[in-house]
Motif scaffolding. Sequence first.
Motif, PDB file in Angstrom:
ATOM      1  N   ILE A  36       0.843  -1.203   0.000  1.00 16.26           N
ATOM      2  CA  ILE A  36       0.000   0.000   0.000  1.00 16.26           C
ATOM      3  C   ILE A  36       0.879   1.254   0.000  1.00 16.26           C
ATOM      4  N   PHE A  37       1.943   1.207   0.788  1.00 15.52           N
ATOM      5  CA  PHE A  37       2.844   2.364   0.877  1.00 15.52           C
ATOM      6  C   PHE A  37       3.719   2.480  -0.374  1.00 15.52           C
ATOM      7  N   ILE A  38       4.304   1.361  -0.773  1.00 17.70           N
ATOM      8  CA  ILE A  38       5.274   1.412  -1.875  1.00 17.70           C
ATOM      9  C   ILE A  38       4.615   1.741  -3.225  1.00 17.70           C
ATOM     10  N   LEU A  39       3.386   1.286  -3.399  1.00 19.75           N
ATOM     11  CA  LEU A  39       2.739   1.475  -4.703  1.00 19.75           C
ATOM     12  C   LEU A  39       2.054   2.836  -4.894  1.00 19.75           C
ATOM     13  N   TYR A  40       2.101   3.682  -3.870  1.00 23.14           N
ATOM     14  CA  TYR A  40       1.422   4.990  -3.989  1.00 23.14           C
ATOM     15  C   TYR A  40       1.823   5.787  -5.241  1.00 23.14           C
ATOM     16  N   PRO A  41       3.131   5.892  -5.558  1.00 29.78           N
ATOM     17  CA  PRO A  41       3.502   6.706  -6.734  1.00 29.78           C
ATOM     18  C   PRO A  41       2.938   6.197  -8.057  1.00 29.78           C
ATOM     19  N   PHE A  42       2.465   4.975  -8.087  1.00 31.29           N
ATOM     20  CA  PHE A  42       1.933   4.422  -9.343  1.00 31.29           C
ATOM     21  C   PHE A  42       0.520   4.909  -9.659  1.00 31.29           C
ATOM     22  N   LYS A  83      -0.644   9.383   1.728  1.00 34.38           N
ATOM     23  CA  LYS A  83      -0.649  10.471   0.728  1.00 34.38           C
ATOM     24  C   LYS A  83       0.057  11.707   1.281  1.00 34.38           C
ATOM     25  N   ASN A  84      -0.263  12.013   2.550  1.00 35.04           N
ATOM     26  CA  ASN A  84       0.350  13.189   3.191  1.00 35.04           C
ATOM     27  C   ASN A  84       1.837  12.986   3.462  1.00 35.04           C
ATOM     28  N   ILE A  85       2.219  11.748   3.745  1.00 32.64           N
ATOM     29  CA  ILE A  85       3.649  11.451   3.958  1.00 32.64           C
ATOM     30  C   ILE A  85       4.424  11.717   2.666  1.00 32.64           C
ATOM     31  N   TYR A  86       3.874  11.240   1.555  1.00 27.61           N
ATOM     32  CA  TYR A  86       4.533  11.437   0.253  1.00 27.61           C
ATOM     33  C   TYR A  86       4.607  12.928  -0.113  1.00 27.61           C
ATOM     34  N   LYS A  87       3.580  13.667   0.358  1.00 26.89           N
ATOM     35  CA  LYS A  87       3.514  15.092   0.064  1.00 26.89           C
ATOM     36  C   LYS A  87       4.554  15.854   0.893  1.00 26.89           C
ATOM     37  N   ALA A  88       4.730  15.413   2.141  1.00 24.51           N
ATOM     38  CA  ALA A  88       5.569  16.178   3.069  1.00 24.51           C
ATOM     39  C   ALA A  88       7.043  15.783   3.054  1.00 24.51           C
ATOM     40  N   PHE A  89       7.329  14.545   2.707  1.00 26.74           N
ATOM     41  CA  PHE A  89       8.718  14.074   2.796  1.00 26.74           C
ATOM     42  C   PHE A  89       9.273  13.657   1.434  1.00 26.74           C
ATOM     43  N   ASN A  90      10.591  13.666   1.398  1.00 22.23           N
ATOM     44  CA  ASN A  90      11.264  13.151   0.218  1.00 22.23           C
ATOM     45  C   ASN A  90      11.460  11.649   0.428  1.00 22.23           C
ATOM     46  N   ILE A  91      10.749  10.857  -0.351  1.00 22.48           N
ATOM     47  CA  ILE A  91      10.758   9.414  -0.096  1.00 22.48           C
ATOM     48  C   ILE A  91      11.859   8.722  -0.899  1.00 22.48           C
ATOM     49  N   ASN A  92      12.785   8.136  -0.157  1.00 20.06           N
ATOM     50  CA  ASN A  92      13.819   7.313  -0.786  1.00 20.06           C
ATOM     51  C   ASN A  92      13.828   5.944  -0.094  1.00 20.06           C
ATOM     52  N   PHE A  93      14.856   5.163  -0.339  1.00 17.26           N
ATOM     53  CA  PHE A  93      14.879   3.797   0.200  1.00 17.26           C
ATOM     54  C   PHE A  93      14.809   3.782   1.738  1.00 17.26           C
ATOM     55  N   ILE A  94      15.646   4.596   2.363  1.00 15.21           N
ATOM     56  CA  ILE A  94      15.708   4.622   3.836  1.00 15.21           C
ATOM     57  C   ILE A  94      14.393   5.123   4.438  1.00 15.21           C
ATOM     58  N   ILE A 140      10.050  -5.624   6.559  1.00 11.75           N
ATOM     59  CA  ILE A 140      11.148  -4.757   6.103  1.00 11.75           C
ATOM     60  C   ILE A 140      11.869  -5.449   4.943  1.00 11.75           C
ATOM     61  N   PHE A 141      12.092  -6.727   5.105  1.00 10.86           N
ATOM     62  CA  PHE A 141      12.761  -7.528   4.075  1.00 10.86           C
ATOM     63  C   PHE A 141      11.941  -7.515   2.781  1.00 10.86           C
ATOM     64  N   TYR A 142      10.643  -7.727   2.921  1.00 10.40           N
ATOM     65  CA  TYR A 142       9.759  -7.747   1.747  1.00 10.40           C
ATOM     66  C   TYR A 142       9.689  -6.363   1.091  1.00 10.40           C
ATOM     67  N   SER A 143       9.658  -5.333   1.947  1.00 10.30           N
ATOM     68  CA  SER A 143       9.624  -3.961   1.422  1.00 10.30           C
ATOM     69  C   SER A 143      10.857  -3.693   0.573  1.00 10.30           C
ATOM     70  N   THR A 144      12.020  -4.155   1.054  1.00 10.09           N
ATOM     71  CA  THR A 144      13.262  -3.952   0.326  1.00 10.09           C
ATOM     72  C   THR A 144      13.172  -4.585  -1.060  1.00 10.09           C
ATOM     73  N   ILE A 145      12.687  -5.819  -1.091  1.00  8.03           N
ATOM     74  CA  ILE A 145      12.572  -6.523  -2.376  1.00  8.03           C
ATOM     75  C   ILE A 145      11.626  -5.781  -3.310  1.00  8.03           C
ATOM     76  N   ILE A 146      10.446  -5.458  -2.808  1.00  9.33           N
ATOM     77  CA  ILE A 146       9.445  -4.780  -3.645  1.00  9.33           C
ATOM     78  C   ILE A 146       9.951  -3.403  -4.097  1.00  9.33           C
ATOM     79  N   TYR A 147      10.604  -2.698  -3.191  1.00 10.02           N
ATOM     80  CA  TYR A 147      11.135  -1.372  -3.525  1.00 10.02           C
ATOM     81  C   TYR A 147      12.142  -1.482  -4.678  1.00 10.02           C
ATOM     82  N   LEU A 148      13.028  -2.479  -4.562  1.00 10.28           N
ATOM     83  CA  LEU A 148      14.041  -2.659  -5.604  1.00 10.28           C
ATOM     84  C   LEU A 148      13.404  -3.036  -6.943  1.00 10.28           C
ATOM     85  N   ILE A 149      12.432  -3.926  -6.892  1.00 11.01           N
ATOM     86  CA  ILE A 149      11.741  -4.346  -8.128  1.00 11.01           C
ATOM     87  C   ILE A 149      11.045  -3.144  -8.777  1.00 11.01           C
ATOM     88  N   VAL A 150      10.296  -2.445  -7.954  1.00  8.95           N
ATOM     89  CA  VAL A 150       9.522  -1.305  -8.451  1.00  8.95           C
ATOM     90  C   VAL A 150      10.450  -0.237  -9.024  1.00  8.95           C
TER      91      VAL A 150
END
Lengths: 154, 281
Positions: A36-42, A83-94, A140-150
Motif C-alpha cells: 500500500i505504501f510502496i505502490l502509492y507513486p503508481f 498520501k500526506n507522507i509522500y507530500k511532506a517528505f522526500n521518499i527514498n529507500f531509507i 522490512i525484508f519484503y519492502s526492500t525486495i518490492i522497492y528494488l523491483i519497483v
Amino acid sequence: MILIITIVSFLLNNVVSNIISPFNSLLIPLFYFVIIFILYPFFKTNNKYYIYSFIVGLAIDLVYTNTLILNALVFLILSILIKNIYKAFNINFITTLIFIVILIIIYRVIIYFILVLTNYFSFNLVFLLRGIYSSILINIFYSTIIYLIVNKKN
Amino acid sequence: MYRKRKKRRYLITILSSIIIISGLLVFIFMKDNRKLFFIEDVTKSASTFINKMFYYPINYIKSNMKDYKDKKDLEDNYKKVKEKLQLAEEKNLIVSELENEIKSLKELLEIKNVMTDFSLVNATVISRNIGYWYNTFIIDKGYKDNISVGDAVVVKAGLIGEVINVSYNSSTIKMITGESSNNLSVKINTGDDYVYGLLTKYNIDTQEFIIDGISSNKEISIDSLVTTTGYGNNYPAGILIGKVVGIDSDNYGLKRYIRVKSDVIFDDLNYVSVLKKEVKE
C-alpha cells in the motif's frame, strides 16, 4: 504492475503465514500492507489510490478475517496518511523503510484498540507489543525486495 | 464568513456521521458466529480454491519432510506398540462390553439423541490469520462437507478449537488458545471421579491453559487428564485438552488454579479433523 504485485503479495502472505508459526515467530507477514505504501507513486489520482486501499483492506476482511470492513476502513485512513507522507517528505529507500515501520505500528495499534473496544479481547500491553515487533523484520525484508523491483521497473 | 462557517459545520456533520456509521458497522461485523454474507461466502470459497492450488506444492514438500521424520520415529515406536497391542486387545474386549452396556442403558432410559455420537471430517489448513490476535485459521472444508458453526476441531493430541464461520468449501476455526474463545467447561480425571472447572486462559509464553472455578476440594494429581464435559459449548464430552502440570492457589489459599499443558503443537497445524455432530435417532 499494481495488480501483479498485489496478487503476489496476497499469495505470498498466505504461504508465509502458513509456514511460519504465528506464536513464537518474529516473522509475521503483512505483505499486502507494505505494498500500500510502496505502490502509492503508481497512482495517477488520489481517489484511485483511496479506492485501491479500500479494496485491498476489504479483500483482507473477506479472505482472512471475519471482521468485515474493519481493515477496509483502517486501510482507507492509512492511505490518507500515506498520501500526506509522500507530500511532506522526500521518499527514498531509507525513508520508505522507516515509514513502513511507523505505519505497521500505527496499523497494529489501531486494529488492536478497535478489537479491545469491541470486546474481542481484553487489553494486554505485552500482547500488543509482541504483535508490533513480530511484524517488523519480515516486512522490512519484503519492502526492500518490492522497492528494488519497483524502482528497477521505473 | 457565514458561508465558510456553514461549510465547516456541514463537513463536521458528514465526517462525524461517517465515523459513527463506520463504528456501528465494525461493531456489528465483529461478532464471531455471525452468518456470512453471500459475497463473503463466495470470496472465501474462491480464495480457498486459489490458496489451495498455490499452497499445494509447498504442502507436498512439507508433508514429505514430515513423512521422512515420521518414518524414523516409526521404528522406535514399533517396538513400544507391539507391547501395547496385547494390552489393547484386552481393553477392546472391555470396551465392546461397555458399548453393549451403554446401548442397553440408552434403551432403558429411552435416550434418543446423544451428543457423543459424532463423526470426523479431515481437513487441511489453508491459511492462518494475520498476526496471532485473532487466533484463527482456515480449513478447506465447508458446508458442502456438512460442517457447521460450533463443531469442535481436533488433532490426534486433543482439542484445538471450534468452527466459527462456514462458507461453501472453507471454514474458519477459532483456536482455544484465543482469549475470547475460552471459558470452556472441562473435567479433570481424578481416578475414580471427576473435578469440574472452566478453562479460562492460555499463556502463550508457558503454553499452558489455566483452569479456574474448580468445583471441589478433591486432591488433583499431576498428569491427570483434562477433557471436555460436553456442557455449555457445542463440544462433545471426552475430548482431550491436556494434562495437569501444576496446581496454584491465590494469596489466601482459597481458590485453586490448575495449569494444564496440551500435547497439541498449536504452531504447527497442517491437518485437522472436524468433529461433526451427528444426532442419531
